[in-house]
Structures are given as C-alpha cells and as structure tokens.
Design an enzyme around this catalytic site. Structure first.
Site, PDB file in Angstrom:
ATOM      1  N   HIS A 133       0.825  -1.215   0.000  1.00 17.77           N
ATOM      2  CA  HIS A 133       0.000   0.000   0.000  1.00 17.77           C
ATOM      3  C   HIS A 133       0.859   1.266   0.000  1.00 17.77           C
ATOM      4  O   HIS A 133       0.352   2.340  -0.306  1.00 17.77           O
ATOM      5  CB  HIS A 133      -1.065  -0.025   1.101  1.00 17.77           C
ATOM      6  CG  HIS A 133      -0.607   0.250   2.494  1.00 17.77           C
ATOM      7  ND1 HIS A 133      -0.305  -0.746   3.395  1.00 17.77           N
ATOM      8  CD2 HIS A 133      -0.422   1.412   3.164  1.00 17.77           C
ATOM      9  CE1 HIS A 133       0.031  -0.206   4.557  1.00 17.77           C
ATOM     10  NE2 HIS A 133      -0.029   1.101   4.441  1.00 17.77           N
ATOM     11  N   ASP A 148       1.143  -7.719   2.168  1.00 16.37           N
ATOM     12  CA  ASP A 148       1.271  -6.274   1.939  1.00 16.37           C
ATOM     13  C   ASP A 148       2.740  -5.835   1.803  1.00 16.37           C
ATOM     14  O   ASP A 148       3.292  -5.189   2.685  1.00 16.37           O
ATOM     15  CB  ASP A 148       0.588  -5.526   3.092  1.00 16.37           C
ATOM     16  CG  ASP A 148       0.273  -4.073   2.750  1.00 16.37           C
ATOM     17  OD1 ASP A 148       0.849  -3.552   1.776  1.00 16.37           O
ATOM     18  OD2 ASP A 148      -0.544  -3.466   3.459  1.00 16.37           O
ATOM     19  N   SER A 188       3.868   2.278   8.316  1.00 18.11           N
ATOM     20  CA  SER A 188       3.625   1.305   7.254  1.00 18.11           C
ATOM     21  C   SER A 188       4.914   1.027   6.495  1.00 18.11           C
ATOM     22  O   SER A 188       5.587   1.954   6.060  1.00 18.11           O
ATOM     23  CB  SER A 188       2.595   1.839   6.273  1.00 18.11           C
ATOM     24  OG  SER A 188       1.323   1.720   6.827  1.00 18.11           O
TER      25      SER A 188
END
Ligand code: ARG
Length: 713
Positions: A84, A219, A648
C-alpha cells in the site's frame, strides 16, 4: 537554570511506561528502556541500534515517499516496503495492457526496473537538540508572536544545517513544543520499482479486512534506490548506480514464536496522547462522523465507475484506497473512543491535574481556557469538515479552487506568468486523474449535503440562490442538472477556452467560470469569516497544549514519557502475542495460507486469488519458507508494539537485528491508539517475511531478488 533542568528531565524520561507502549527516540534511548529491551530478547548493543559514527541498524531505515517507512535489505540498495506504500507508483506504472497492479511484476534484471517519477526516499543523517536556540528566540513570547519567532528561528537554524542541495533539515517540536529536535535528511530521487505481488495478494481482503486481525494480506512491494556514479543522491539517469548502503538488514526465515522479541523502527506520523477531553468530544461528535458520511458518498460514486472499467479502476485506485483507508479508520476510532469512554478517562485526568494546579497561576486556568476555546469554535467545526471533505471531495472543485492563486496574481498584477504556468501543469495532472462520471455525481451530492446540513447563515452568499434556476433546493435533480452544466461549460475541461484564458488572463472571465465560481465561493466564505477563528482555535490549542504538558511533567517529573509521534524516527519494541478481542473469542498470533484459502471468493473484488497461488497451495509447495511446526505457510503475525500510520512498511526486527516481517496495520480493537494506547488490546499487524519471500520466489519466480538478500536460516 530551571529550563535546562526541565529539558534534562524530558530526555532521561525515557523510562518505562506500561506494557509495550512507547515510540522511543532511538538516539536518546534511556538505559531503563534499553535494559527492558534486553530483558525481552534484544541481543544488540545500543551502538548497534543507533550510532552517529559507525554503521548501525538506523542506517537501513528510510522514509519512503511522503508518508511511509522502508528498509534496505541488500548491499545494492534494495528496499522492502508495503504494497500500500508502493501502490501509487505501481498503479502509475501500470496500463490496461501491462497491468502490474492486477497481475504483479518482477524485474528479473536491473534494466527491467521501472523508474518511479516523483517518488523519493530519505535517509536520516543527523539529529540535534536545538531547544536552547529556539527557546532563546521565543523567550517571553506567546501566541502568534511566539509562533512567528519560532518559525523565523527554525528557518535560520535549518538553513545553516544543510551543506548540500540534496540535504534537508527539519525541526520537529516534541512534547507539544517543549523540546525541539532538528533532523537532517538526504533525499534520493531515483527510486525504481523492482517487484510487486498482484493486488489480489498485496491488498488481499481489501477494505473489508483493513484495520483488522486475523489478516491474510501480502502487503509488500520491492524497490531500489539509485545514486549518481559518485554515490551521492542524484535525479533519475539511466547510468545511475544502485546505492551502496551503510547498513542493510539480513532476513531471518527461522519464523516467529509466541513471546519472541520484536522491534519496529520507522516513522510514525502522528499521535495525540495528551489530547484533552474537549478534543476527544469534538472528534467523536463532529469531525469523525461527518468525515465518514462525506467519504461514504465519494467512495460510492468512485467505486461504481471503477467496477465498470479496468482503465478507470487503475486511474482512481490510489486515490480511492487512500480515502477508504481513513474512512474506516475514523469510523473505527470513534467507536473505540466511545466504547472505552476515553472522554471520561480524560476528564478524570484533567480533574486530577486541576486539583494539583490550584494556586499555580501558570496552570490553574488552562482548562477553563480550553473550555472557552472549544465553545467558541465548535459551532463552525462542521462547516470546516464539509469544506475539506465535501466541497473539495469533488476533484474538479478542488482543482478549481487552486486557481485562486491565479486570481490573486492577476489582482495584484504580480507573478501572473508563474501562477499560470503552475496552473497549466496542475491542470494536466488533474485531467489525467479525472473521472467525470463519478466526479459529477460527487459535485452534485456534496453541494446538496452542504445545503442541507450546514446552517444557512454559514452558506456562501448568493450561491444557493443562483441554483434556483435549476429547480428546488430540496430536490436532488436540481444539483445534478447544475453539476452537468458546470461540467459542460467550465474551461477546465475545454482546451480552447482554457487556452484563450491563458493567453488573455482576466479575472472577470475566471469568476464567470462555473467551476471556479462554485469552488471560490465556498473558499472565500471560509477564509473571510471562519479561517481567522480556526487559526485562533489552533493557536490557542497549541499554546494551552504546551503549558498543559509542561505542567504534566512538572507534576510527575520522574514518570516515564516518550514524545508524541511527529513523523520522526522512532523505535518501539514488544513481543509476538495473541489476544482476546472479546468474551469467549481468542485470536492466534499467526495466520496461514490455509486461512488465505478459507477466505477465497472467486472473482470477488477483494477476496479473489491468483490461480498459481492456489496450485502451489494444493501441492503444499512452500519450499524453505514452510513453518515446520504448523506444516503450513505463515502469512501474518501480530506483536504488542506501539505504532501508527507512517510506520507502514517498517521492518519488524528480531533480537539479532534481522528482518522477520513488515508492519502494515493496527488492529480494530485498538483503533483509538492515536489518542490512547490500550496496553491489553493493542497489536501491530505484520506480514511474515517468509510469506514475502515465498511470493517473490515461488509465485513470482524472481530468484534474482532472493539471491540478493542475506538470508539467515
Ligand atoms: N490500514 C493500513 C494503514 O493505514 C493500510 C491498508 C491499505 N489497505 C486497504 N485495504 N486500504 O497502514
């Protein structure tokens, strides 16, 4: 003297908070925190974690793009980050014919790597405490004067700190501006896409599973940073060379067990753990619910078009993902804040503070002042949400509002050429991303919502009157007809009209443009009447927040404290741990590919899978990445670490300094974490590095990437 003592207290306050709460400053790691890390399983010295002169783990940690973390995993500048985080670059590199977002992509040689224009990474080279300089400049000042003095001092100090064009210095106010640290970074602009799994793996579970455990998302994505031949940062050039890093992380495929040590290095973006009860209430009453409602509408219309056409899906994918991510966050945050009565907790803390503050002139009026401040602003808070999330929720209106710079330049007869050149560039970028069918519906819907939901005396004068020629203001059709006429007549969509305007810029013509007239009416309404109030509200909040925290520290000077996240490098540590989300339910600390298969729904938008994954699963072909004990492939795991958005892509590192996973999310049960950390329920959701490597190796066949890593078995 008092000030220095005070700062010294802040710095050694790096002692223990409860459980695994804490986003510590790696360069000021207190001995007590370090000792606790060792107790939990850390085998590295402080110097190996963070050193100014020698290479250390911190040299492998980067800011990836504008709001993520990445890590260097080879001696040729290979980067791991989240899918992402690479999403926009991946979507941009894709076309309907070469759809890397959908099908995945691996460069099997360096020549195949795809330059990602506009993407950069930053390495931290230096940290310095500049509190004395800033405090000297701001001495005796408050409010706007203090802010201006700090801004000026910041500009001077940072200008002196950089010695090369690729260096950037930024000063971060910590502990609500009771301490100031300067960070010097080096920015690298040549970053290339090396590999990505298909979206059906990288975003498996989509928004349904987002912010939740048990999770089955792969991810991750892979990039590489290049330098000029001299090893220094350079803009993209074909003959640039892979970066030679000071440090890179080895990768351990030994797997995780319950209670294993886990350390996360990265760039948490923002927390507000000293938020007041007033702030919590404003959030749960107004800011979050209306943001969510307005995003509902935007997402619905975007999704309708994305489903129909793969080209539109690619065009809107990144913007949609960003809006959807925080749509679910804000909704969940409110629910958890209410469920745990964080408002009540804060009130209790404030009452205790007030008791202590009685008779202390600096502190005793803080909360009465907060009360007045919030009373004054609250009646307009909804209007501000409706402007940012509603009116600007239409990409056309958002772009049109940017033309106010052109209007200003024309009015001032200064910088017109530059303003127009910027507008031309912005228009090009806007048109590339513009999907008219969804935007038209968003424009109509948000204009109507503003009309219905915002008090009439806060409407821009005349705008809704002018709509009456299209029909009644309570009728949805009126807004659609109006929006259609905006789309048909604005010069923003009409090259000939636009060119004529650029050739002969004129403010009457600009104000006649229906898209501009609309957007600027709402912006001018806001800036003339409400922005000054908002600025006062923010300044007051900052001032009171600084005093409040100063008081909090003075009241309990030896209590452990870490500064709120400010998108500066932090280190958190914890352990791999299961949890019980609610009565009678227990969550394991790992998920497996068997669970990926359980969620599979053929041709589903979120839960479809590549055929090859299912083939390999059927053969149980997990290679060296298999979890022997489970006879399965571990996909994700959870830890007790304290992280937030910005983390992230962060490396999850074991006690030996080896990569065991990538952090990519927080769990739903602790979504109030920005304001209050939950020591029982908080978990960080990580993709297991064994799944990452299996996807690259077995699914993607990119053994070249595997060979580049230093794998610890
Ligand atoms: N919640 C994740 C984060 O903020 C992002 C996950 C992206 N996936 C998605 N389905 N939108 O770090």
């Amino acid at each position: 003297m008092k000030k220095t003592v005070f700062i010294a207290l802040l710095l050694c306050a790096a002692q223990l908070a409860k459980a695994d709460e804490g986003m510590w400053l790696p360069y000021l790691l207190g001995q007590q925190v370090y000792n606790d890390m060792v107790k939990k399983g850390l085998k590295l010295t402080k110097e190996q974690l963070y050193s100014i002169n020698k290479s250390s783990v911190k040299d492998a940690i980067i800011i990836f793009g504008g709001g993520c973390t990445g890590e260097i995993v080879s001696n040729e500048g290979l980067i791991f980050t989240n899918h992402h985080c690479g999403y926009d670059a991946i979507a941009t590199a894709s076309s309907v014919e070469n759809n890397y977002l959908k099908n995945g992509f691996y460069a099997t040689s360096k020549q195949m790597e795809i330059p990602s224009q506009g993407l950069s990474v930053q390495f931290l080279v230096k940290v310095e405490d500049v509190t004395p300089q800033i405090e000297a400049a701001a001495k005796g000042l408050t409010g706007a004067e203090r802010a201006a003095a700090i801004q000026k001092a910041t500009a001077e100090i940072t200008a002196k700190a950089v010695t090369a064009p690729y260096q950037e210095a930024r000063i971060s106010p910590l502990f609500k501006a009771n301490q100031f640290l300067m960070y010097v970074y080096e920015r690298y602009n040549d970053v290339r896409l090396v590999g990505t799994p298909p979206e059906s793996i990288g975003k498996y579970g989509g928004d349904t599973d987002n912010w939740e455990w048990p999770r089955h998302t792969g991810d991750f994505s892979v990039f590489r940073v290049y330098t000029g031949k001299d090893g220094k940062p350079a803009d993209y050039a074909t003959d640039n060379v892979p970066l030679k890093p000071k440090h890179f992380l080895p990768v351990s495929i030994k797997g995780v067990k319950e209670n294993d040590y886990a350390m996360i290095y990265g760039y948490p973006g923002g927390t507000n753990r000293y938020e007041t009860s007033y702030g919590v209430k404003l959030k749960t009453d107004i800011e979050n619910p209306y943001t969510v409602n307005l995003r509902d509408v935007r997402l619905k219309y975007m999704f309708e078009e994305m489903k129909k056409d793969p080209a539109v899906k690619l065009q809107l994918a990144s913007s949609y993902a960003g809006i959807a991510n925080y749509w679910k966050f804000f909704d969940g945050e409110s629910k958890q804040l209410i469920k745990y009565d964080v408002y009540g907790d804060k009130q209790k803390q404030e009452a205790a503070f007030n008791t202590w503050a009685k008779g202390k002139p600096e502190y005793e009026t803080i909360f009465p002042q907060y009360d007045a401040l919030y009373k004054k602003w609250t009646p307009y808070a909804k209007l501000r949400v409706y402007l940012n999330e509603g009116i600007f929720g239409s990409p056309l209106a958002a772009f049109a509002s940017s033309l106010m710079q052109v209007e200003n330049a024309i009015a001032k007869k200064a910088g017109v050429k530059e303003a127009l050149a910027a507008a031309e560039k912005a228009r090009e970028a806007f048109l590339k991303k513009e999907n008219k069918p969804s935007d038209l519906k968003i424009l109509a819907a948000t204009a109507m919502m503003y009309y219905n939901d915002i008090p009439k005396d806060q409407h821009p004068i005349g705008f809704y009157e002018s709509l009456k020629k299209y029909g009644g203001l309570d009728d949805e059709k009126t807004y659609r007809t109006w929006a259609a006429s905006v789309f048909a007549n604005t010069m923003i969509f009409d090259d000939a009209k636009w060119k004529a305007f650029v050739a002969q810029p004129d403010n009457v013509k600009l104000q006649d443009d229906p898209a501009y007239a609309y957007a600027s009416a709402f912006v001018k309404n806001y800036t003339s009447k409400y922005a000054p109030m908002y600025n006062q509200f923010v300044a007051g909040n900052n001032e009171l927040g600084r005093l409040y925290l100063k008081g909090v520290i003075e009241r309990e000077p030896t209590k452990s404290r870490y500064p709120d996240a400010t998108f500066t490098m932090r280190l958190s540590y914890g352990t791999v741990k299961p949890y019980k989300p609610r009565d009678a339910v227990s969550y394991d600390y790992v998920t497996t590919i068997t669970g990926v298969m359980e969620k599979y729904k053929k041709d589903d938008y979120e839960f479809d899978l590549p055929a090859k994954l299912m083939d390999l699963y059927a053969k149980k072909d997990f290679g060296q990445y298999k979890d022997i004990k489970r006879n399965d492939l571990v996909v994700g795991f959870i830890t007790t670490n304290d992280i937030t958005g910005g983390n992230s892509g962060s490396p999850v590192i074991n006690g030996n300094g080896e990569l065991i996973g990538l952090a990519f999310d927080g769990n739903y049960e602790a979504l109030s974490h920005k304001i209050q950390f939950d020591p029982v329920l908080n978990r960080t959701i990580c993709v297991d590095v064994r799944y990452v490597l299996w996807c690259i190796d077995k699914l993607g066949g990119a053994t070249n990437i595997i060979n580049e890593l230093k794998i610890v078995k």
